[in-house]
Design a protein around this motif. Structure first.
Motif, short mmCIF file in Angstrom:
data_model
loop_
_atom_site.label_atom_id
_atom_site.label_comp_id
_atom_site.label_asym_id
_atom_site.label_seq_id
_atom_site.Cartn_x
_atom_site.Cartn_y
_atom_site.Cartn_z
N TYR A 101 -44.31 -63.13 20.58
CA TYR A 101 -44.60 -62.75 19.21
C TYR A 101 -43.39 -62.01 18.65
O TYR A 101 -42.94 -61.04 19.26
CB TYR A 101 -45.85 -61.87 19.17
CG TYR A 101 -46.19 -61.34 17.81
CD1 TYR A 101 -46.78 -62.15 16.85
CD2 TYR A 101 -45.92 -60.01 17.49
CE1 TYR A 101 -47.10 -61.65 15.61
CE2 TYR A 101 -46.25 -59.50 16.24
CZ TYR A 101 -46.84 -60.33 15.31
OH TYR A 101 -47.16 -59.82 14.07
N ASP A 102 -42.86 -62.46 17.54
CA ASP A 102 -41.73 -61.81 16.87
C ASP A 102 -42.22 -61.13 15.61
O ASP A 102 -43.00 -61.71 14.84
CB ASP A 102 -40.66 -62.82 16.47
CG ASP A 102 -39.77 -63.23 17.61
OD1 ASP A 102 -39.91 -62.67 18.70
OD2 ASP A 102 -38.93 -64.12 17.41
N TYR A 103 -41.71 -59.92 15.39
CA TYR A 103 -42.05 -59.17 14.19
C TYR A 103 -40.75 -58.72 13.52
O TYR A 103 -39.95 -58.02 14.14
CB TYR A 103 -42.91 -57.96 14.53
CG TYR A 103 -43.34 -57.18 13.32
CD1 TYR A 103 -44.37 -57.64 12.52
CD2 TYR A 103 -42.69 -56.00 12.97
CE1 TYR A 103 -44.77 -56.93 11.40
CE2 TYR A 103 -43.07 -55.29 11.84
CZ TYR A 103 -44.11 -55.76 11.06
OH TYR A 103 -44.48 -55.07 9.94
N PRO A 104 -40.53 -59.11 12.26
CA PRO A 104 -39.30 -58.69 11.59
C PRO A 104 -39.33 -57.21 11.23
O PRO A 104 -40.35 -56.68 10.81
CB PRO A 104 -39.25 -59.56 10.33
CG PRO A 104 -40.60 -60.13 10.17
CD PRO A 104 -41.31 -60.04 11.47
N GLY A 112 -41.33 -63.90 5.58
CA GLY A 112 -41.85 -64.51 6.81
C GLY A 112 -42.38 -63.41 7.69
O GLY A 112 -41.62 -62.76 8.39
N ALA A 113 -43.65 -63.17 7.64
CA ALA A 113 -44.23 -61.98 8.25
C ALA A 113 -44.03 -61.90 9.76
O ALA A 113 -43.75 -60.85 10.30
CB ALA A 113 -45.71 -61.90 7.92
N ASN A 114 -44.17 -62.99 10.48
CA ASN A 114 -44.04 -62.95 11.94
C ASN A 114 -44.01 -64.39 12.46
O ASN A 114 -44.16 -65.32 11.70
CB ASN A 114 -45.20 -62.18 12.57
CG ASN A 114 -46.54 -62.66 12.07
OD1 ASN A 114 -46.75 -63.85 11.89
ND2 ASN A 114 -47.44 -61.75 11.80
N SER A 115 -43.84 -64.53 13.76
CA SER A 115 -43.88 -65.86 14.34
C SER A 115 -44.37 -65.78 15.78
O SER A 115 -44.20 -64.77 16.46
CB SER A 115 -42.50 -66.52 14.29
OG SER A 115 -41.61 -65.84 15.14
N PHE A 116 -45.00 -66.86 16.21
CA PHE A 116 -45.43 -67.02 17.59
C PHE A 116 -44.59 -68.12 18.23
O PHE A 116 -44.18 -69.06 17.57
CB PHE A 116 -46.91 -67.42 17.67
CG PHE A 116 -47.85 -66.29 17.43
CD1 PHE A 116 -48.20 -65.43 18.46
CD2 PHE A 116 -48.38 -66.07 16.18
CE1 PHE A 116 -49.06 -64.39 18.24
CE2 PHE A 116 -49.25 -65.04 15.94
CZ PHE A 116 -49.59 -64.20 16.98
#
Length: 146
Positions: A101-104, A112-116
């Motif tokens: 899980y990435d969180y900017p 782009g709030a986040n990514s899995f």
């Protein structure tokens, strides 16, 4: 990366301004595996420094904690841009699956709030029990040890 200073173009068309170039990038990385307890736990901290010749240095720091070479939990920070968490589990002797899980941390958080990320990792030549590596005289490497 980019050993030569290349101009950015596609076919005969230039991309960007006339001064757009891909500069050489120097990458220096270091990591170390520490065994904790009675060989049940292992800790692998790592750091990577990337430097573009005409840019500013970029630092990434990671830390993974493994239990019995079966499960891993980790965290990562990429500059001041992203923080990440990762969970991995070995379900065969040479296959690891996981999720990250990435969180900017910067202003891109609004766009782009986040990514899995789903991870499927295959280690050729064995796995934790040594596999074919036990017949070859090689140095231990944290990349192939989990």
């Amino acid at each position: 990366r980019q050993l030569y200073v290349n101009k950015i173009k596609q076919g005969s068309f230039k991309i960007g301004s006339t001064g757009s170039k891909l500069d050489p990038i120097v990458i220096f990385g270091v990591k170390r595996k520490f065994t904790l307890g009675a060989n049940d736990w292992s800790l692998v901290p790592a750091a990577i420094l990337q430097y573009a010749i005409r840019g500013t240095p970029f630092v990434q720091a990671n830390c993974m904690l493994f239990y019995h070479h079966k499960m891993g939990l980790g965290a990562s920070v990429r500059g001041n841009s992203f923080a990440s968490a990762i969970f991995q589990i070995r379900f065969m002797k040479n296959v690891v699956a996981g999720i990250a899980y990435d969180y900017p941390l910067n202003k891109f958080r609004a766009a782009g709030a986040n990514s899995f990320e789903v991870i499927l990792h295959f280690t050729p030549g064995g796995g934790e029990d040594g596999g074919s590596r036990s017949r070859i005289n090689v140095a231990e490497c944290p990349d192939f040890d989990f």
